[in-house]
Design an enzyme around this catalytic site. Structure first.
Site, short mmCIF file in Angstrom:
data_model
loop_
_atom_site.label_atom_id
_atom_site.label_comp_id
_atom_site.label_asym_id
_atom_site.label_seq_id
_atom_site.Cartn_x
_atom_site.Cartn_y
_atom_site.Cartn_z
CB SER A 160 -29.08 -19.23 -100.82
OG SER A 160 -28.47 -20.34 -101.48
CG ASP A 405 -22.48 -18.86 -107.04
OD1 ASP A 405 -22.93 -19.98 -107.37
OD2 ASP A 405 -23.03 -18.13 -106.18
CG HIS A 408 -26.45 -18.71 -105.42
ND1 HIS A 408 -25.27 -19.26 -104.93
CD2 HIS A 408 -27.40 -18.93 -104.48
CE1 HIS A 408 -25.50 -19.78 -103.73
NE2 HIS A 408 -26.79 -19.60 -103.44
#
Length: 426
Positions: A160, A405, A408
């Site tokens: 990702s 998070d 990311h």
């Protein structure tokens, strides 16, 4: 009696020689000094200039400092991959810098990385530029980038985080392409953006480990239940054949625990024949499998191969001296300590990448984004992200220990700098 005309005396000869030598030395010293100045002016790395205090006014002093800063920047050479190290440098705040896109102008960004759209109130994290010590990185020019890709396929392969780099690249070029001359097809494994006028595609292929695993298509949330086939890659790699530019990445999925269930060779009892290997050992085996495929399949005269190094996480605020912080939550400035390394990256894995790549026959350009990304504690999605397709609620945002998070990156953001580096190598 006439004086005889013999040879000049030793004294006279010695005096003449010394005089000539002195003149030559003086002349040579002047030439040498000029040559050295010219050489370092053209080739040297930047030098820090110490400004001494004087009796000049504050305005004059400030003007002098600005001129010296400009002189220091001028001393840096244009980007040359053989002479410039992008690892050593600093983040510089530039209030006039404007990203090439936003999460409102680029329709191809996932909700996961659309921080402004998801409610992030600050914007200073968008104004920082990476400045290598040795050279200046060229500005990303969408038109030149597309011209370089004319008639070619560019594919990003990985997890990702690599998908984030792909989305960043697409957003950096798509704005100059008329609506009817571009298209996007998203898939679970392969996504393809087409720039029709340039006969070019910018693609993303999902392979979080590069090699095969039981968690490639149907993601297994519990890392203890994941099983890797560290010597198998054909299932994925058959989709990479014929691509003109390949950009690989794999790291964070390997770091889910100290040991990884791994398979290799032929086991009569299938997945039950796994062995638990240390993560670093399994990573080396997997990367060797990837390297063997590249060396045996890729024609370096037709295909360029890149490898993006690990993207660091920022899960432990004590790493950057914020002992009362909660991961990367509420961080609004980079941590600017030079050479900073936190616990969210792994020097052992970097060493594995270096050793494996250096033994390969096919040239691989390593995009070393790790050090520059280490400093960016401020640029993660944090609580301005989504879970299960929905933006975090106010209640969830108020619980950063659980929901922030710090893996990311917001887009626009740090992956744009990765692509600026990639563009420079192209």
């Amino acid at each position: 009696m006439k004086r005889s005309r013999g040879k000049p005396s030793l004294y006279i000869i010695t005096t003449v020689i010394c005089a000539v030598a002195f003149i030559v030395l003086l002349y040579t010293e002047r030439i040498s000094t000029t040559s050295s100045y010219s050489f370092f002016k053209l080739k040297s790395c930047s030098k820090k200039v110490r400004v001494t205090k004087s009796h000049k006014s504050k305005t004059d002093q400030k003007s002098l400092e600005v001129n010296l800063q400009n002189l220091e920047e001028d001393d840096r050479i244009d980007f040359d991959p053989d002479m410039c190290s992008v690892v050593h440098g600093k983040w510089v705040f530039n209030s006039s810098y404007k990203p090439l896109y936003s999460d409102r102008t680029c329709p191809y960004l996932d909700l996961q990385v659309s921080c402004v759209k998801n409610g992030r109130p600050d914007s200073d994290y968008l104004q920082w530029e990476w400045q290598p010590d040795d050279c200046t990185l060229p500005r990303f020019n969408p038109e030149i980038a597309l011209k370089k890709l004319r008639g070619k396929r560019l594919m990003f392969v990985g997890d990702s985080l690599q998908r984030g780099q792909w989305q960043s690249f697409v957003c950096m070029v798509q704005s100059i392409i008329p609506e009817k001359k571009k298209s996007m097809k998203r898939g679970k494994v392969l996504s393809v953006f087409k720039a029709k006028e340039y006969n070019a595609t910018i693609e993303f292929y999902w392979a979080p480990f590069l090699i095969q695993s039981n968690s490639d298509l149907h993601i297994i949330g519990d890392p203890k239940k994941r099983i890797l086939r560290v010597d198998s890659i054909t299932k994925h790699a058959k989709n990479w054949v014929g691509v003109d530019i390949l950009v690989f990445n794999t790291f964070v999925w390997w770091m889910s625990g100290p040991r990884i269930k791994s398979l290799w060779g032929s086991f009569a009892n299938g997945e039950d024949g796994y062995e638990e290997l240390e993560a670093q050992t399994a990573y080396r085996l997997g990367l060797k499998t990837w390297a063997n495929w590249v060396d045996s399949t890729v024609n370096p005269n037709k295909t360029q191969v890149f490898f993006t190094t690990m993207s660091p996480t920022h899960m432990r605020s004590a790493d950057w001296k914020h002992n009362n912080g909660i991961k990367c939550y509420n961080e609004t400035r980079p941590y600017l300590k030079r050479g900073y390394h936190g616990t969210g990256s792994d020097a052992r894995i970097m060493k594995v990448v270096s050793e494996v790549v250096n033994r390969m026959k096919v040239p691989v350009t390593v995009l070393n984004v790790t050090q520059l990304s280490e400093h960016r504690i401020d640029a993660h999605t944090s609580v301005y992200t989504e879970t299960q397709g929905k933006v975090l609620t106010d209640e969830e945002k108020a619980d950063p220990k659980r929901y922030a998070d710090c893996i990311h990156w917001c887009l626009p953001g740090v992956p744009d700098t990765w692509n600026q580096l990639f563009y420079a190598y192209l």
